[in-house]
Design a protein around this motif. Structure first.
Motif, PDB file in Angstrom:
ATOM      1  N   ALA A 201       0.956  -1.271  -0.089  1.00  0.00           N
ATOM      2  CA  ALA A 201      -0.034  -0.047  -0.231  1.00  0.00           C
ATOM      3  C   ALA A 201       0.654   1.301  -0.129  1.00  0.00           C
ATOM      4  O   ALA A 201       0.443   2.332  -0.183  1.00  0.00           O
ATOM      5  CB  ALA A 201      -1.021   0.194   1.213  1.00  0.00           C
ATOM      6  N   SER A 202       2.220   1.084   0.271  1.00  0.00           N
ATOM      7  CA  SER A 202       3.093   2.277   0.551  1.00  0.00           C
ATOM      8  C   SER A 202       3.664   2.747  -0.702  1.00  0.00           C
ATOM      9  O   SER A 202       4.130   4.171  -0.906  1.00  0.00           O
ATOM     10  CB  SER A 202       4.140   1.814   1.386  1.00  0.00           C
ATOM     11  N   GLY A 203       3.423   2.163  -2.083  1.00  0.00           N
ATOM     12  CA  GLY A 203       4.032   2.457  -3.237  1.00  0.00           C
ATOM     13  C   GLY A 203       5.276   2.114  -3.503  1.00  0.00           C
ATOM     14  O   GLY A 203       5.888   1.277  -2.688  1.00  0.00           O
ATOM     15  N   PRO A 204       5.847   2.531  -4.794  1.00  0.00           N
ATOM     16  CA  PRO A 204       7.394   2.111  -5.046  1.00  0.00           C
ATOM     17  C   PRO A 204       8.304   2.372  -4.012  1.00  0.00           C
ATOM     18  O   PRO A 204       8.466   3.319  -3.471  1.00  0.00           O
ATOM     19  CB  PRO A 204       7.690   2.942  -6.413  1.00  0.00           C
ATOM     20  N   ALA A 205       9.296   1.259  -3.568  1.00  0.00           N
ATOM     21  CA  ALA A 205      10.154   1.446  -2.694  1.00  0.00           C
ATOM     22  C   ALA A 205      11.253   2.292  -3.064  1.00  0.00           C
ATOM     23  O   ALA A 205      11.842   2.804  -2.019  1.00  0.00           O
ATOM     24  CB  ALA A 205      10.901   0.016  -2.577  1.00  0.00           C
ATOM     25  N   VAL A 206      11.263   2.720  -4.321  1.00  0.00           N
ATOM     26  CA  VAL A 206      12.555   3.804  -4.620  1.00  0.00           C
ATOM     27  C   VAL A 206      11.981   5.095  -4.270  1.00  0.00           C
ATOM     28  O   VAL A 206      12.763   6.149  -4.130  1.00  0.00           O
ATOM     29  CB  VAL A 206      12.811   3.932  -5.955  1.00  0.00           C
ATOM     30  N   GLN A 207      10.985   5.421  -3.824  1.00  0.00           N
ATOM     31  CA  GLN A 207      10.006   6.849  -3.203  1.00  0.00           C
ATOM     32  C   GLN A 207      10.561   6.963  -1.696  1.00  0.00           C
ATOM     33  O   GLN A 207      10.352   5.964  -0.990  1.00  0.00           O
ATOM     34  CB  GLN A 207       8.757   6.820  -3.321  1.00  0.00           C
ATOM     35  N   ARG A 208      10.918   8.271  -1.556  1.00  0.00           N
ATOM     36  CA  ARG A 208      11.242   8.372  -0.311  1.00  0.00           C
ATOM     37  C   ARG A 208      10.225   8.180   0.905  1.00  0.00           C
ATOM     38  O   ARG A 208      10.486   7.984   2.126  1.00  0.00           O
ATOM     39  CB  ARG A 208      12.098   9.840   0.055  1.00  0.00           C
ATOM     40  N   ALA A 209       9.193   8.642   0.501  1.00  0.00           N
ATOM     41  CA  ALA A 209       8.176   8.414   1.435  1.00  0.00           C
ATOM     42  C   ALA A 209       7.773   7.016   1.753  1.00  0.00           C
ATOM     43  O   ALA A 209       7.182   6.857   2.952  1.00  0.00           O
ATOM     44  CB  ALA A 209       6.566   9.134   0.517  1.00  0.00           C
ATOM     45  N   ALA A 210       7.830   6.126   0.891  1.00  0.00           N
ATOM     46  CA  ALA A 210       7.705   4.761   1.116  1.00  0.00           C
ATOM     47  C   ALA A 210       8.763   4.107   2.276  1.00  0.00           C
ATOM     48  O   ALA A 210       8.460   3.378   2.968  1.00  0.00           O
ATOM     49  CB  ALA A 210       8.028   3.898  -0.140  1.00  0.00           C
ATOM     50  N   LYS A 211      10.003   4.710   1.936  1.00  0.00           N
ATOM     51  CA  LYS A 211      11.116   4.279   2.802  1.00  0.00           C
ATOM     52  C   LYS A 211      10.588   4.610   4.255  1.00  0.00           C
ATOM     53  O   LYS A 211      10.882   4.062   5.243  1.00  0.00           O
ATOM     54  CB  LYS A 211      12.282   4.639   2.380  1.00  0.00           C
ATOM     55  N   LEU A 212      10.090   5.844   4.432  1.00  0.00           N
ATOM     56  CA  LEU A 212       9.728   6.437   5.699  1.00  0.00           C
ATOM     57  C   LEU A 212       8.553   5.890   6.235  1.00  0.00           C
ATOM     58  O   LEU A 212       8.568   5.565   7.544  1.00  0.00           O
ATOM     59  CB  LEU A 212       9.676   8.082   5.525  1.00  0.00           C
ATOM     60  N   GLN A 213       7.662   5.375   5.516  1.00  0.00           N
ATOM     61  CA  GLN A 213       6.534   4.689   5.962  1.00  0.00           C
ATOM     62  C   GLN A 213       6.794   3.537   6.388  1.00  0.00           C
ATOM     63  O   GLN A 213       6.471   2.791   7.402  1.00  0.00           O
ATOM     64  CB  GLN A 213       5.243   4.718   4.814  1.00  0.00           C
ATOM     65  N   PHE A 214       7.876   2.662   5.783  1.00  0.00           N
ATOM     66  CA  PHE A 214       8.408   1.243   6.199  1.00  0.00           C
ATOM     67  C   PHE A 214       9.049   1.264   7.295  1.00  0.00           C
ATOM     68  O   PHE A 214       9.012   0.476   8.094  1.00  0.00           O
ATOM     69  CB  PHE A 214       8.996   0.798   5.135  1.00  0.00           C
ATOM     70  N   ARG A 215       9.844   2.388   7.606  1.00  0.00           N
ATOM     71  CA  ARG A 215      10.406   2.526   8.989  1.00  0.00           C
ATOM     72  C   ARG A 215       9.562   2.347  10.103  1.00  0.00           C
ATOM     73  O   ARG A 215       9.968   1.578  11.149  1.00  0.00           O
ATOM     74  CB  ARG A 215      11.337   3.967   9.082  1.00  0.00           C
ATOM     75  N   THR A 216       8.455   3.213   9.846  1.00  0.00           N
ATOM     76  CA  THR A 216       7.483   3.118  11.192  1.00  0.00           C
ATOM     77  C   THR A 216       6.940   1.599  11.189  1.00  0.00           C
ATOM     78  O   THR A 216       6.683   1.189  12.438  1.00  0.00           O
ATOM     79  CB  THR A 216       6.187   4.162  10.792  1.00  0.00           C
TER      80      THR A 216
END
Length: 232
Positions: A201-216
């Motif tokens: 649901a977070s979108g492509p892993a290359v996007q910064r927003a996706a990485k920040l969400q994944f950290r949480t």
């Protein structure tokens, strides 16, 4: 010397107009091929040497992921062993540089992904990212590790998972089956399902927003499963 050349490539623009076919990365790769056989776990016990060597590998992978992806299998094997050794080190700086290099390599592969799920590095070393995924996951789930590298580790894990989701699912299935208590098997299974749903649901892993969400999301996942998984 190799690290000096690498840093010079970053800051020295006096030769911007040159069109030579060999760039600094080629020189560093050639030199690395000579030096790397001398780099062993024993020699990496020397802090100064380890710091410089991991900094060199980090620069090379982050700056020239395409060249690294196309290296000969023997050099990739040696680099894989060194980065795996680095991410397990107590020295948080060496661990961070190693994890960031792994993240850069995996992130680049996402951009080369084909419809069948294959990517560039697989042509040279089919098992490299799977190996990193297993090593990083084992460290995050089962071992005590420096929380200073948690964010970098989460970023790398997301990139690796995006390239090797089948392997991730396989590894987590093994973790589930390895739990003696039914309650723990259910907790790991449910936490894994939630994490994968959040990744999708977070979108492509290359996007910064996706990485920040994944950290949480990964912090919540680790909080749920690490208390009864950590063994070292």
């Amino acid at each position: 010397l190799l690290l000096h050349l690498a840093r010079k490539d970053v800051v020295d623009f006096s030769n911007e107009g040159r069109t030579d076919s060999m760039d600094v990365a080629d020189v560093v790769l050639f030199g690395l091929g000579i030096v790397q056989p001398l780099i062993t776990p024993d020699t990496l016990q020397f802090p100064a040497l380890a710091k410089e060597f991991f900094a060199l590998l980090g620069w090379l992978v982050e700056s020239y992921p395409h060249k690294v992806s196309c290296m000969e299998r023997g050099m990739l094997d040696a680099m894989m062993a060194c980065l795996h050794f680095g991410l397990q080190q107590a020295d948080s700086e060496n661990a961070r540089v190693s994890v960031e290099a792994i993240d850069a390599l995996a992130t680049y592969q996402i951009g080369t992904m084909q419809p069948d799920g294959s990517y560039l590095l697989q042509q040279r070393h089919p098992a490299m990212l799977s190996f990193f995924l297993q090593g990083l996951l084992e460290t995050m789930l089962f071992k005590q590790f420096d929380r200073a590298v948690l964010e970098s580790s989460c970023d790398a894990l997301l990139s690796l998972l995006s390239c090797e989701q089948h392997k991730f699912t396989q590894l987590m299935t093994q973790v589930v089956h390895g739990q003696a208590m039914a309650e723990h098997r259910q907790q790991v299974s449910e936490a894994t399902s939630v994490l994968l749903a959040q990744v999708h649901a977070s979108g492509p892993a290359v996007q910064r927003a996706a990485k920040l969400q994944f950290r949480t999301h990964m912090r919540a996942f680790l909080t749920a499963v690490r208390p009864f998984l950590v063994t070292i």
